[in-house]
Design an enzyme around this catalytic site. Structure first.
Site, PDB file in Angstrom:
ATOM      1  N   THR A  51      47.359  38.713  11.665  1.00 27.05           N
ATOM      2  CA  THR A  51      46.884  40.185  12.582  1.00 27.05           C
ATOM      3  C   THR A  51      48.256  39.483  13.599  1.00 27.05           C
ATOM      4  OG1 THR A  51      45.115  41.165  11.721  1.00 27.05           O
ATOM      5  CG2 THR A  51      46.297  41.590  13.965  1.00 27.05           C
TER       6      THR A  51
ATOM      7  N   ALA B 195      49.569  33.578  17.174  1.00 21.44           N
ATOM      8  CA  ALA B 195      48.539  32.755  18.247  1.00 21.44           C
ATOM      9  C   ALA B 195      49.307  33.420  19.305  1.00 21.44           C
ATOM     10  CB  ALA B 195      48.247  31.499  18.564  1.00 21.44           C
TER      11      ALA B 195
ATOM     12  N   GLU C  37      39.047  37.468  12.378  1.00 25.49           N
ATOM     13  CA  GLU C  37      40.545  36.316  12.584  1.00 25.49           C
ATOM     14  C   GLU C  37      39.192  35.176  12.797  1.00 25.49           C
ATOM     15  OE1 GLU C  37      44.127  37.947  14.716  1.00 25.49           O
ATOM     16  OE2 GLU C  37      42.599  37.256  15.842  1.00 25.49           O
TER      17      GLU C  37
ATOM     18  N   SER D  16      52.385  41.239  15.406  1.00 18.25           N
ATOM     19  CA  SER D  16      53.843  41.149  15.176  1.00 18.25           C
ATOM     20  C   SER D  16      54.398  40.198  14.773  1.00 18.25           C
ATOM     21  CB  SER D  16      54.483  41.371  16.188  1.00 18.25           C
ATOM     22  OG  SER D  16      54.016  40.609  17.408  1.00 18.25           O
TER      23      SER D  16
ATOM     24  N   GLY E 259      44.666  38.501  21.228  1.00 16.71           N
ATOM     25  CA  GLY E 259      45.737  39.936  22.019  1.00 16.71           C
ATOM     26  C   GLY E 259      45.860  40.724  21.362  1.00 16.71           C
TER      27      GLY E 259
HETATM   28  O1  LIG Z   1      45.611  36.970  17.585  1.00 16.20           O
HETATM   29  C1  LIG Z   1      46.139  37.419  17.901  1.00 16.20           C
HETATM   30  C2  LIG Z   1      45.793  39.650  17.201  1.00 16.20           C
HETATM   31  O2  LIG Z   1      44.802  39.154  18.017  1.00 16.20           O
HETATM   32  C3  LIG Z   1      47.250  38.090  17.331  1.00 16.20           C
HETATM   33  O3  LIG Z   1      47.673  36.928  16.971  1.00 16.20           O
HETATM   34  C4  LIG Z   1      48.098  37.631  18.812  1.00 16.20           C
HETATM   35  O4  LIG Z   1      48.184  38.799  19.983  1.00 16.20           O
HETATM   36  C5  LIG Z   1      49.452  37.124  18.504  1.00 16.20           C
HETATM   37  O5  LIG Z   1      50.213  38.789  18.752  1.00 16.20           O
HETATM   38  P1  LIG Z   1      52.246  38.305  18.024  1.00 16.20           P
HETATM   39  O6  LIG Z   1      51.949  37.840  17.451  1.00 16.20           O
HETATM   40  O7  LIG Z   1      52.177  39.904  18.178  1.00 16.20           O
HETATM   41  O8  LIG Z   1      52.378  38.116  19.424  1.00 16.20           O
END
Ligand SMILES: O=C(CO)[C@H](O)[C@H](O)COP(=O)(O)O
Length: 226
Positions: free
Chosen positions: A28, A82, A102, A30, A95
């Site tokens: 999950t 991550a 996950e 971007s 985040g």
């Molecule tokens: O742990 C997560 C979601 O729960 C995401 O992998 C993490 O927040 C990174 O997000 P992004 O790729 O948008 O920077």
């Protein structure tokens, strides 16, 4: 190279690891979305297990056949983003408020690959506030217990995550407390202390789970092992 271009490069590199017939965990966020797009473009005969409703709807839109975690015995490969990647590929995740699904998908996977832009690679975990998923029932009480634990680790009290429309609620119907720290000196000890609190479903410390990281940098995608 922008952070987004680095995310895209790492997602595309990870999509090349997928082989026909695999069951693939779909992360999950971007960066994971770039992976899902690159995977869909390969048009392989695979099944995806999404880690959030958002990822499920993206994968559906792109024509990736989906399964739930309940449907499969195991997952061949999971690729996910991550918020921070620290020593030994210790991670902070959550985040995007998807940490519980996950972690369940990661733990059911034979191989887990974390993808990220270069800024996510850090010497010490903790600049990014640690997300903690808490059962909604009685959460202010659980939040106070979390504040006690934070104090034991010399950290400020965690804060309930809010969005414009009110309290953030996860796909599992829980709430998130974010524990800001600056630096987590003892991730394993903090992880154990948080898990012991009734009402805590899980936290965003992913320790000893990542098998490999593919990090987008200005010099190309760099592979890191624990
Ligand atoms: O742990 C997560 C979601 O729960 C995401 O992998 C993490 O927040 C990174 O997000 P992004 O790729 O948008 O920077």
């Amino acid at each position: 190279m922008s952070a987004d271009a680095q995310k895209k490069a790492s997602g595309e590199a990870a999509a090349l690891l997928v082989e026909p017939g695999m069951v693939v965990g779909l992360g999950t966020g971007s960066t994971a979305a770039w992976f899902v797009k690159a995977l869909a473009a390969r048009k392989l005969d695979v099944r995806g297990v999404p880690t959030s409703e958002a990822t499920a709807s993206l994968a559906r839109e792109l024509g990736i056949p989906l399964a739930t975690l309940d449907d499969v015995m195991s997952i061949d490969l999971t690729v996910d983003g991550a918020d921070e990647i620290g020593p030994g590929l210790s991670l902070i995740k959550g985040g995007g408020a998807a940490l519980l699904r996950e972690k369940l998908v990661w733990e059911a996977s034979k191989r887990c690959v974390v993808i990220a832009d270069a800024a996510k690679h850090v010497k010490v975990l903790g600049k990014f506030p640690l997300p903690i998923e808490v059962v909604r029932f009685g959460h202010p009480h659980t939040g106070r217990r979390l504040a006690d634990i934070a104090a034991e680790f010399d950290l400020p009290p965690p804060r309930l995550r809010m969005a414009d429309r009110g309290i953030v609620v996860t796909d599992g119907g829980n709430v998130i407390y974010d524990m800001a720290s600056g630096a987590i000196a003892e991730p394993a000890a903090l992880a154990a202390a948080l898990k012991a609190v009734t009402g805590v479903v899980d936290h965003g410390l992913f320790l000893d789970l990542a098998d490999e990281a593919l990090i987008g940098t200005d010099e190309g995608v760099v592979k890191l092992l624990p």
